[in-house]
Design a protein around this motif. Sequence first.
Motif, PDB file in Angstrom:
ATOM      1  N   ILE A  14     -58.592 -84.816  61.324  1.00  0.00           N
ATOM      2  CA  ILE A  14     -57.837 -83.970  62.249  1.00  0.00           C
ATOM      3  C   ILE A  14     -57.804 -82.569  61.650  1.00  0.00           C
ATOM      4  O   ILE A  14     -57.374 -82.383  60.503  1.00  0.00           O
ATOM      5  CB  ILE A  14     -56.398 -84.484  62.433  1.00  0.00           C
ATOM      6  CG1 ILE A  14     -56.398 -85.926  62.945  1.00  0.00           C
ATOM      7  CG2 ILE A  14     -55.631 -83.579  63.390  1.00  0.00           C
ATOM      8  CD1 ILE A  14     -55.020 -86.557  62.967  1.00  0.00           C
ATOM      9  N   VAL A  15     -58.255 -81.576  62.417  1.00  0.00           N
ATOM     10  CA  VAL A  15     -58.269 -80.193  61.938  1.00  0.00           C
ATOM     11  C   VAL A  15     -57.506 -79.324  62.925  1.00  0.00           C
ATOM     12  O   VAL A  15     -57.810 -79.313  64.128  1.00  0.00           O
ATOM     13  CB  VAL A  15     -59.698 -79.660  61.776  1.00  0.00           C
ATOM     14  CG1 VAL A  15     -59.681 -78.195  61.337  1.00  0.00           C
ATOM     15  CG2 VAL A  15     -60.477 -80.489  60.764  1.00  0.00           C
ATOM     16  N   GLY A  16     -56.514 -78.610  62.423  1.00  0.00           N
ATOM     17  CA  GLY A  16     -55.740 -77.688  63.246  1.00  0.00           C
ATOM     18  C   GLY A  16     -55.919 -76.263  62.761  1.00  0.00           C
ATOM     19  O   GLY A  16     -55.718 -75.982  61.583  1.00  0.00           O
ATOM     20  N   ARG A  17     -56.323 -75.376  63.667  1.00  0.00           N
ATOM     21  CA  ARG A  17     -56.542 -73.961  63.333  1.00  0.00           C
ATOM     22  C   ARG A  17     -55.489 -73.124  64.040  1.00  0.00           C
ATOM     23  O   ARG A  17     -55.357 -73.156  65.262  1.00  0.00           O
ATOM     24  CB  ARG A  17     -57.947 -73.559  63.790  1.00  0.00           C
ATOM     25  CG  ARG A  17     -58.218 -72.056  63.833  1.00  0.00           C
ATOM     26  CD  ARG A  17     -58.526 -71.522  62.448  1.00  0.00           C
ATOM     27  NE  ARG A  17     -59.090 -70.195  62.540  1.00  0.00           N
ATOM     28  CZ  ARG A  17     -58.388 -69.052  62.550  1.00  0.00           C
ATOM     29  NH1 ARG A  17     -57.061 -69.092  62.479  1.00  0.00           N
ATOM     30  NH2 ARG A  17     -58.986 -67.890  62.610  1.00  0.00           N
ATOM     31  N   LYS A  18     -54.657 -72.417  63.264  1.00  0.00           N
ATOM     32  CA  LYS A  18     -53.596 -71.591  63.829  1.00  0.00           C
ATOM     33  C   LYS A  18     -54.192 -70.511  64.720  1.00  0.00           C
ATOM     34  O   LYS A  18     -55.091 -69.776  64.302  1.00  0.00           O
ATOM     35  CB  LYS A  18     -52.781 -70.936  62.705  1.00  0.00           C
ATOM     36  CG  LYS A  18     -51.509 -70.239  63.167  1.00  0.00           C
ATOM     37  CD  LYS A  18     -50.445 -71.235  63.561  1.00  0.00           C
ATOM     38  CE  LYS A  18     -49.118 -70.562  63.835  1.00  0.00           C
ATOM     39  NZ  LYS A  18     -48.098 -71.497  64.325  1.00  0.00           N
ATOM     40  N   TYR A  35     -64.879 -73.698  60.151  1.00  0.00           N
ATOM     41  CA  TYR A  35     -63.478 -73.273  60.198  1.00  0.00           C
ATOM     42  C   TYR A  35     -63.204 -72.210  59.142  1.00  0.00           C
ATOM     43  O   TYR A  35     -62.500 -71.224  59.402  1.00  0.00           O
ATOM     44  CB  TYR A  35     -62.562 -74.473  59.985  1.00  0.00           C
ATOM     45  CG  TYR A  35     -62.676 -75.517  61.067  1.00  0.00           C
ATOM     46  CD1 TYR A  35     -62.004 -75.369  62.284  1.00  0.00           C
ATOM     47  CD2 TYR A  35     -63.465 -76.646  60.888  1.00  0.00           C
ATOM     48  CE1 TYR A  35     -62.118 -76.322  63.281  1.00  0.00           C
ATOM     49  CE2 TYR A  35     -63.581 -77.604  61.885  1.00  0.00           C
ATOM     50  CZ  TYR A  35     -62.911 -77.442  63.079  1.00  0.00           C
ATOM     51  OH  TYR A  35     -63.033 -78.371  64.062  1.00  0.00           O
ATOM     52  N   LEU A  36     -63.755 -72.397  57.949  1.00  0.00           N
ATOM     53  CA  LEU A  36     -63.544 -71.428  56.877  1.00  0.00           C
ATOM     54  C   LEU A  36     -64.186 -70.090  57.225  1.00  0.00           C
ATOM     55  O   LEU A  36     -63.636 -69.025  56.920  1.00  0.00           O
ATOM     56  CB  LEU A  36     -64.120 -71.962  55.567  1.00  0.00           C
ATOM     57  CG  LEU A  36     -63.440 -73.221  55.009  1.00  0.00           C
ATOM     58  CD1 LEU A  36     -64.244 -73.790  53.846  1.00  0.00           C
ATOM     59  CD2 LEU A  36     -62.018 -72.926  54.561  1.00  0.00           C
ATOM     60  N   ASN A  37     -65.351 -70.144  57.857  1.00  0.00           N
ATOM     61  CA  ASN A  37     -66.033 -68.908  58.227  1.00  0.00           C
ATOM     62  C   ASN A  37     -65.299 -68.152  59.328  1.00  0.00           C
ATOM     63  O   ASN A  37     -65.456 -66.941  59.468  1.00  0.00           O
ATOM     64  CB  ASN A  37     -67.469 -69.213  58.672  1.00  0.00           C
ATOM     65  CG  ASN A  37     -68.349 -69.639  57.505  1.00  0.00           C
ATOM     66  OD1 ASN A  37     -68.209 -69.119  56.403  1.00  0.00           O
ATOM     67  ND2 ASN A  37     -69.241 -70.581  57.735  1.00  0.00           N
ATOM     68  N   GLU A  38     -64.502 -68.867  60.139  1.00  0.00           N
ATOM     69  CA  GLU A  38     -63.719 -68.215  61.188  1.00  0.00           C
ATOM     70  C   GLU A  38     -62.515 -67.477  60.615  1.00  0.00           C
ATOM     71  O   GLU A  38     -62.027 -66.510  61.208  1.00  0.00           O
ATOM     72  CB  GLU A  38     -63.237 -69.246  62.209  1.00  0.00           C
ATOM     73  CG  GLU A  38     -64.335 -69.759  63.136  1.00  0.00           C
ATOM     74  CD  GLU A  38     -63.811 -70.814  64.097  1.00  0.00           C
ATOM     75  OE1 GLU A  38     -62.605 -71.130  64.033  1.00  0.00           O
ATOM     76  OE2 GLU A  38     -64.607 -71.327  64.899  1.00  0.00           O
ATOM     77  N   LEU A  39     -62.024 -67.944  59.479  1.00  0.00           N
ATOM     78  CA  LEU A  39     -60.855 -67.321  58.867  1.00  0.00           C
ATOM     79  C   LEU A  39     -61.236 -66.017  58.177  1.00  0.00           C
ATOM     80  O   LEU A  39     -62.344 -65.881  57.658  1.00  0.00           O
ATOM     81  CB  LEU A  39     -60.234 -68.260  57.819  1.00  0.00           C
ATOM     82  CG  LEU A  39     -59.662 -69.575  58.323  1.00  0.00           C
ATOM     83  CD1 LEU A  39     -59.214 -70.426  57.138  1.00  0.00           C
ATOM     84  CD2 LEU A  39     -58.499 -69.344  59.261  1.00  0.00           C
ATOM     85  N   GLU A  40     -60.340 -65.087  58.185  1.00  0.00           N
ATOM     86  CA  GLU A  40     -60.564 -63.847  57.436  1.00  0.00           C
ATOM     87  C   GLU A  40     -60.036 -64.066  56.021  1.00  0.00           C
ATOM     88  O   GLU A  40     -58.973 -63.581  55.627  1.00  0.00           O
ATOM     89  CB  GLU A  40     -59.872 -62.684  58.126  1.00  0.00           C
ATOM     90  CG  GLU A  40     -60.436 -62.375  59.505  1.00  0.00           C
ATOM     91  CD  GLU A  40     -59.752 -61.209  60.180  1.00  0.00           C
ATOM     92  OE1 GLU A  40     -58.873 -60.582  59.535  1.00  0.00           O
ATOM     93  OE2 GLU A  40     -60.079 -60.924  61.337  1.00  0.00           O
TER      94      GLU A  40
END
Length: 390
Positions: A351-355, A173-178
Amino acid sequence: MQNSQITTFFEKLQLHIDNKELVKLTLAGKRDKNSDLKKLIVSPVELKKGYYLNFVYRHNTKDITKNFEITEGIDLLLKLLENDFLNADLFSAKENINLSTLPNGKTLLKFNKPTMTTNLTFTHDKPKERLIDTKDNIYLRELGITNINGDVRREMSDKFKQINQYIELLSPYLNELELTDEFHIADMGSGKGYLTFTLYDYVTNRLKVNIKTTGVEFRQELVDTCNNIAQKADLSGLSFTKGTIEQAELHKIDILIALHACDTATDDAIFRGIKSEAELIVCAPCCHKQIRKAMHVQNELANVTRFGILKERQAEIITDTLRAMILEAYGYKTNVFEFISLEHTPKNVMIVGRKTKGFPRNKQDIFKNISAIKELYGIEKHYLEKLLEI
């Protein structure tokens, strides 16, 4: 699909396997951008029954490992390259080979000098790489996880496994974020700070982003202890403050973490993340009293909830299902999965939510499904609904 480049690539793969020169093979570049399978990592392994290929299917939130006999494994690789992946990289003791599929469908084969030539080993039990380094790690020592020599204390080995698994789960998830230096992580209910320190360490030292991180904790003695450790370790972007999930003064939250927040405190955290339009919301719920008390089942499911332990487990499932659905309704692509195995801690759901922009497309349908679940279990309102005034 077979052409001369692909034929050559697989002939070379067979040769390096036969000579026991293969180090690693990776397939990447998803053909389907929506696929949960991100990458495949293949390595040789010597088992009691012979020489096999070990496949690690790397998904967004989990890895699946399987062993295949050589012929079966090569046939499977060919199918995966045809249907799932665009690129293959072969690393052997003699050479590196890259097979790429271009946008026009043509393939390109490149040969390079070997980069992985030392310490070839085919044992199945290879030492697992840890994302958190213990060498000269001041905060791990001050937290009591390692000794003065940087070795993990025997009685803290489970805790060290836990913090590494935590980072393994969050890293996709962190790697997907800029991520940029402007991002702010808020860890609500940071406690002794084990996971707060670890996350800051990973982002700053592995991802090379000078991110600001704040641990929020109500107990002043823990706040003081963690701030002292952060200063000793020279972690300038990490600080701890006294406060609660609802009232902590934080001007901006890009990543919100709330692990083991009891009962409706998890809802307070999700609510604050949604209102802050956080890019990532991560929760590991603890206790589910609100829904358990609110359930009044009057239908055929009454037998499921008439036994105390079963009602408790059902309440946990319903509570976290509704939380995940509400997150989706507010534009978060949501996953629910196991955090830590039960042998380490019973609190094992995350539970993980990615905007996500343009998500969801079916907001009204989600709300209808939420209402249907509540009606089925005789629930008036989920606490998170009240916070959001749905």
